[in-house]
Design an enzyme around this catalytic site. Sequence first.
Site, PDB file in Angstrom:
ATOM      1  N   GLY A 143       0.819  -1.204   0.000  1.00 38.77           N
ATOM      2  CA  GLY A 143       0.000   0.000   0.000  1.00 38.77           C
ATOM      3  C   GLY A 143       0.850   1.250   0.000  1.00 38.77           C
ATOM      4  O   GLY A 143       0.444   2.283  -0.525  1.00 38.77           O
ATOM      5  N   SER A 144       2.034   1.161   0.595  1.00 47.04           N
ATOM      6  CA  SER A 144       3.000   2.243   0.478  1.00 47.04           C
ATOM      7  C   SER A 144       3.756   2.017  -0.828  1.00 47.04           C
ATOM      8  O   SER A 144       4.507   1.042  -0.955  1.00 47.04           O
ATOM      9  CB  SER A 144       3.958   2.246   1.666  1.00 47.04           C
ATOM     10  N   GLU A 191      19.301   0.867   1.544  1.00 49.62           N
ATOM     11  CA  GLU A 191      18.671   0.442   2.797  1.00 49.62           C
ATOM     12  C   GLU A 191      17.209   0.052   2.633  1.00 49.62           C
ATOM     13  O   GLU A 191      16.710  -0.808   3.379  1.00 49.62           O
ATOM     14  CB  GLU A 191      18.805   1.541   3.851  1.00 49.62           C
ATOM     15  N   SER A 229      31.961  -2.889   9.727  1.00 53.01           N
ATOM     16  CA  SER A 229      31.728  -1.965  10.829  1.00 53.01           C
ATOM     17  C   SER A 229      30.686  -2.490  11.811  1.00 53.01           C
ATOM     18  O   SER A 229      30.849  -2.371  13.020  1.00 53.01           O
ATOM     19  CB  SER A 229      31.274  -0.602  10.296  1.00 53.01           C
ATOM     20  N   ASP A 245      33.512  10.971  13.786  1.00 54.65           N
ATOM     21  CA  ASP A 245      32.778  10.947  12.514  1.00 54.65           C
ATOM     22  C   ASP A 245      31.758  12.071  12.409  1.00 54.65           C
ATOM     23  O   ASP A 245      31.404  12.496  11.311  1.00 54.65           O
ATOM     24  CB  ASP A 245      32.065   9.604  12.327  1.00 54.65           C
ATOM     25  N   ASN A 287      -0.782   2.869 -17.051  1.00 54.61           N
ATOM     26  CA  ASN A 287      -2.094   3.421 -17.406  1.00 54.61           C
ATOM     27  C   ASN A 287      -2.094   4.950 -17.547  1.00 54.61           C
ATOM     28  O   ASN A 287      -3.140   5.554 -17.676  1.00 54.61           O
ATOM     29  CB  ASN A 287      -3.166   2.962 -16.412  1.00 54.61           C
ATOM     30  N   ARG A 336      29.276  -4.078  19.420  1.00 58.01           N
ATOM     31  CA  ARG A 336      29.098  -4.462  18.016  1.00 58.01           C
ATOM     32  C   ARG A 336      29.904  -5.729  17.711  1.00 58.01           C
ATOM     33  O   ARG A 336      29.475  -6.566  16.916  1.00 58.01           O
ATOM     34  CB  ARG A 336      29.499  -3.320  17.081  1.00 58.01           C
ATOM     35  N   LYS A 347      -6.623   3.463 -17.694  1.00 48.40           N
ATOM     36  CA  LYS A 347      -7.200   3.537 -16.356  1.00 48.40           C
ATOM     37  C   LYS A 347      -8.718   3.644 -16.488  1.00 48.40           C
ATOM     38  O   LYS A 347      -9.231   4.452 -17.274  1.00 48.40           O
ATOM     39  CB  LYS A 347      -6.635   4.747 -15.611  1.00 48.40           C
ATOM     40  N   ASP A 390       2.611   2.470 -12.697  1.00 50.57           N
ATOM     41  CA  ASP A 390       3.603   3.343 -13.321  1.00 50.57           C
ATOM     42  C   ASP A 390       3.941   4.530 -12.428  1.00 50.57           C
ATOM     43  O   ASP A 390       5.077   5.022 -12.437  1.00 50.57           O
ATOM     44  CB  ASP A 390       3.143   3.815 -14.704  1.00 50.57           C
TER      45      ASP A 390
END
Length: 617
Positions: A120-121, A361, A340, A418, A182, A313, A243, A152
Amino acid sequence: MTDQNLNDDLNIAELGQQLRVDAVRCAAAAGSGHPTSSMSAADLMATLLARHLRYDFDQPDDPNNDHLVFSKGHASPLLYAMYKAAGAITDEELLTFRTLGSRLEGHPTPRLPWVDVATGSLGLGLPVAVGLALTGKLLDRLPYRVWALCGDSELAEGSMWEAFEAAGYERLGNLVAIVDVNRLGQRGPTRHGWDTGAYARRIGAFGWHTVEINGHDVAAIDRAYAEAAAADRPTAVLALTTKGAGVAAVADQEGRHGKPLTDPDDAIEELGGIRRMRVHVTPPAKRAQPHSFGEPGTVKLPSYAVGSEVATRNAFGEALAAVGAARPDVVGLDGEVADSTRMDQFATAHPERFFELYIAEQQLVAAAIGMQARGWIPYVATFAAFFTRAYDFVRMAAIGGADLRLVGSHAGVSIGQDGPSQMGLEDLAAFRAVHGSVVLYPCDANQTAALVAAMTDYPGIGYLRTTRGETPVIYGPDDEFSIAGSRILRSSPADQVTVVAAGITVHEALAAADDLAHDGIAVRVIDLYSVKPVDAQTLRDAARETGRIVTVEDHWPEGGLGDAVLDVFGHGDQAPAVLKLAVHGMPTSATPAEQLHAAGIDRQAIVDAVRLMLSPR
């Protein structure tokens, strides 16, 4: 319903008309929905259902079934009309569309056993289909095909191009994207309109086979699907459609998106009336079992000596490799930062179950959503800050009841030099806001290892925050940690203030408690490693016994640890005095110790906060 012979194109065209009629009918009954977006793709789906889909609707869990993902999830009336034609739902249920208690929601969800994931998204479905196709090719190792119906309009989404790139690179010949071109979006024409060649050039550049067709020509659709089945790489069927096809009042008309037809009875008559054709969908030819990577065993987690210093980590990577040795259904996914995050430990130990999705991502998380839909247990790792790129996909995963394990490293100002672009300072708030989620923030290596294992079978969205730098090991390897737990590290009957910390700030809190003890001030220290769900009883006890709470977190003040503590007292409980220490100013580059001090979340800041709370008002 009457059974129909769908071997000839005429009958499939009639099925397409039935799908249009039923899309119009259910949207009219609901008074809302997207019938025109359904009508454009009706012939595409009629041909797929009657001739090419291999699916046993009586056994939706059959691992040999094909997968159909409606990336354009707003065309759900079409999907539900297909289910009716296949005999999976009744006409009566079809007309419950979008009503309270109905399984036929506005956009598809796995409340229906034939739906793999919530869509839906726009821009989500094709990347998830890539994950399903990867699963079929490299994990299940079964010949099922993955079909994704795309709009589209959604080809303007960057995630679609992440998916095209990933599928082309992996040569996923078991994946077919059916693009319903469409021409019309929600507010007007799409960027390329009916120029299927523009889409073909772009998609073909990513290594896909492309076929341009008239999306209302059943014979052409049939040939395109057969061509896709014979290809050794992913195929995009670019279908030029109208459409609202079949009804003159709405066909290729702007301003009709997302609205039921004004005169549904006239439209149904124009479409040839209600039909009751029943399709016998071809089941899978083989009933094979998915590939197995071995038998389950007992997890033997790594252990770390108390007093040593280990980055959490590092413990995550070593623990996940150990979990993978005992659990052959665990897979690892990386966004090109495995060295990392330390996901590289899993990659080295279990290369056949490791997937590199590169700096993409959205595709990274979507691939995991597809894999978990087939019963695999994905752990996804990247920098905490970079999960924001895929946050919508995490949100949709929760809507679909997906089970994901997400691990964010390099969180907070403690990463040091960083600077703020790499610092996850929103992640605790973001993942706490996800429905049904678990948010964990361990402070040492043994705790991390235990929580990595605890996440494996925990349902829903689980998020584990890890720390870049080395921290002291304060727990023994045999200590047990459960989701929704906490650990009291300092406590006495004389406690005057409770300090609640997690992760890196636990060590600052312990140091502050020692400093305060020299001055005769006793404080309780709680390691609230489970930020969601929290150990509410321990916090209530601390509030009752000390009356004052200082929270300290390496995170923005909004939505993180401090707010998790405050929420405990938001249900009518007697609230203690609470002082939140968090990162308020925008960090710059500095050493980790300098960062903690500048943010006001180091040991000295905690000492000062406790003294402030105890000072006369």
